[in-house]
Motif scaffolding. Sequence first.
Motif, PDB file in Angstrom:
ATOM      1  N   PRO A 260     157.313  98.927 -37.839  1.00  0.00           N
ATOM      2  CA  PRO A 260     157.558 100.347 -37.560  1.00  0.00           C
ATOM      3  C   PRO A 260     158.678 100.929 -38.419  1.00  0.00           C
ATOM      4  O   PRO A 260     158.635 102.108 -38.781  1.00  0.00           O
ATOM      5  CB  PRO A 260     157.919 100.374 -36.076  1.00  0.00           C
ATOM      6  N   VAL A 261     159.666 100.102 -38.753  1.00  0.00           N
ATOM      7  CA  VAL A 261     160.754 100.571 -39.615  1.00  0.00           C
ATOM      8  C   VAL A 261     160.226 100.865 -41.012  1.00  0.00           C
ATOM      9  O   VAL A 261     160.581 101.869 -41.636  1.00  0.00           O
ATOM     10  CB  VAL A 261     161.893  99.536 -39.671  1.00  0.00           C
ATOM     11  N   ARG A 262     159.344 100.000 -41.499  1.00  0.00           N
ATOM     12  CA  ARG A 262     158.753 100.212 -42.827  1.00  0.00           C
ATOM     13  C   ARG A 262     157.989 101.538 -42.861  1.00  0.00           C
ATOM     14  O   ARG A 262     158.096 102.315 -43.810  1.00  0.00           O
ATOM     15  CB  ARG A 262     157.822  99.057 -43.175  1.00  0.00           C
ATOM     16  N   ASP A 263     157.218 101.788 -41.805  1.00  0.00           N
ATOM     17  CA  ASP A 263     156.470 103.048 -41.732  1.00  0.00           C
ATOM     18  C   ASP A 263     157.419 104.249 -41.698  1.00  0.00           C
ATOM     19  O   ASP A 263     157.168 105.276 -42.337  1.00  0.00           O
ATOM     20  CB  ASP A 263     155.585 103.066 -40.484  1.00  0.00           C
ATOM     21  N   ALA A 264     158.512 104.109 -40.949  1.00  0.00           N
ATOM     22  CA  ALA A 264     159.483 105.200 -40.840  1.00  0.00           C
ATOM     23  C   ALA A 264     160.134 105.495 -42.187  1.00  0.00           C
ATOM     24  O   ALA A 264     160.301 106.658 -42.573  1.00  0.00           O
ATOM     25  CB  ALA A 264     160.554 104.840 -39.809  1.00  0.00           C
ATOM     26  N   LEU A 265     160.491 104.450 -42.913  1.00  0.00           N
ATOM     27  CA  LEU A 265     161.136 104.649 -44.215  1.00  0.00           C
ATOM     28  C   LEU A 265     160.177 105.295 -45.209  1.00  0.00           C
ATOM     29  O   LEU A 265     160.585 106.125 -46.031  1.00  0.00           O
ATOM     30  CB  LEU A 265     161.649 103.308 -44.755  1.00  0.00           C
ATOM     31  N   ARG A 266     158.907 104.941 -45.123  1.00  0.00           N
ATOM     32  CA  ARG A 266     157.911 105.577 -46.000  1.00  0.00           C
ATOM     33  C   ARG A 266     157.826 107.077 -45.718  1.00  0.00           C
ATOM     34  O   ARG A 266     157.717 107.891 -46.640  1.00  0.00           O
ATOM     35  CB  ARG A 266     156.544 104.931 -45.787  1.00  0.00           C
ATOM     36  N   ARG A 267     157.862 107.431 -44.447  1.00  0.00           N
ATOM     37  CA  ARG A 267     157.820 108.853 -44.085  1.00  0.00           C
ATOM     38  C   ARG A 267     159.049 109.587 -44.610  1.00  0.00           C
ATOM     39  O   ARG A 267     158.955 110.728 -45.081  1.00  0.00           O
ATOM     40  CB  ARG A 267     157.733 109.010 -42.565  1.00  0.00           C
ATOM     41  N   LEU A 268     160.198 108.939 -44.541  1.00  0.00           N
ATOM     42  CA  LEU A 268     161.431 109.565 -45.012  1.00  0.00           C
ATOM     43  C   LEU A 268     161.431 109.716 -46.530  1.00  0.00           C
ATOM     44  O   LEU A 268     161.994 110.675 -47.064  1.00  0.00           O
ATOM     45  CB  LEU A 268     162.641 108.749 -44.546  1.00  0.00           C
ATOM     46  N   VAL A 269     160.795 108.779 -47.216  1.00  0.00           N
ATOM     47  CA  VAL A 269     160.620 108.920 -48.666  1.00  0.00           C
ATOM     48  C   VAL A 269     159.733 110.132 -48.940  1.00  0.00           C
ATOM     49  O   VAL A 269     160.007 110.948 -49.826  1.00  0.00           O
ATOM     50  CB  VAL A 269     159.999 107.644 -49.283  1.00  0.00           C
ATOM     51  N   GLY A 270     158.669 110.265 -48.147  1.00  0.00           N
ATOM     52  CA  GLY A 270     157.764 111.400 -48.304  1.00  0.00           C
ATOM     53  C   GLY A 270     158.445 112.731 -48.052  1.00  0.00           C
ATOM     54  O   GLY A 270     158.105 113.741 -48.677  1.00  0.00           O
TER      55      GLY A 270
END
Length: 273
Positions: free
Chosen positions: A108-118
């Motif tokens: 879930p952290v990986r998914d969250a960081l991807r969203r923040l990059v986006g």
Amino acid sequence: MPGETPAVIRERCPLVMEADSRVPEGKLLSVHFMYSRGVVDPIMSERPYDAAAHMMLSDKQRSSSSRGNLSGDAFETVRRWILDGQLEADTVVIEREVALRLGLSRTPVRDALRRLVGEGLLRQNGRTIMVNAIRTEDVLEILVLRRLLEGEGVKLATHRISPGMLDILYDREVALLQMEHITAEAHWDVDNMFHATIAAASGNRLLARNVNELRERTRLYGFDQIPQRLEPGRQEHCQILEAMREKDAERASMLMQKHLQQVADAILGTLAV
């Protein structure tokens, strides 16, 4: 200025208030907020004062649309760390360390960081993720968009917002000027309440959402870089509130756009030094 009485400040920054438009004795305008990914849509009504029910618009009251969702919770938490300055520009964000700090698995952290990059709050170079620094040109471009959006938003809000809410916004401006030492957080809270409440009162949720997101991006720039804008900014806010009180939507729009242009001019001024 700090130490001045409310009467002195009101004289310098007048807001026309008719006696019959004030909130009745023993009552306070209560604001009920419906959240849609942090966008506030106010339903304003007068009711007897109830401290538990009296909710002020604050960035800290954002409600995640992904509540109960681990990835959504991680996204909101890391996002808050960035916006609050706990993670400064160019800080390397390590997925494993974030997961340990939050007590979550890495997925879930990986998914969250991807969203923040986006969203542009983080940037990725290969496998390295870092907090994005907001550039001066980014802020200036955002201010152009905000002039368009908030200029229109205040027109709509002028005919929808209640006199009591205008009182609340005005009193917050006065209270800020009375503070002996104005912190960045205190300034943000008052500034955010002013702009976000007006955007929400426009009744256009898409406009309000975009204003809030653009403002949070410019928050990373920091008002401490243009401290000379503190008192003029408060006075400009009061002038906008006065125009709204008088139901002069065109003047309110002109003043809002001028206010945001003054911010841009101050930023450009720092580059010329």
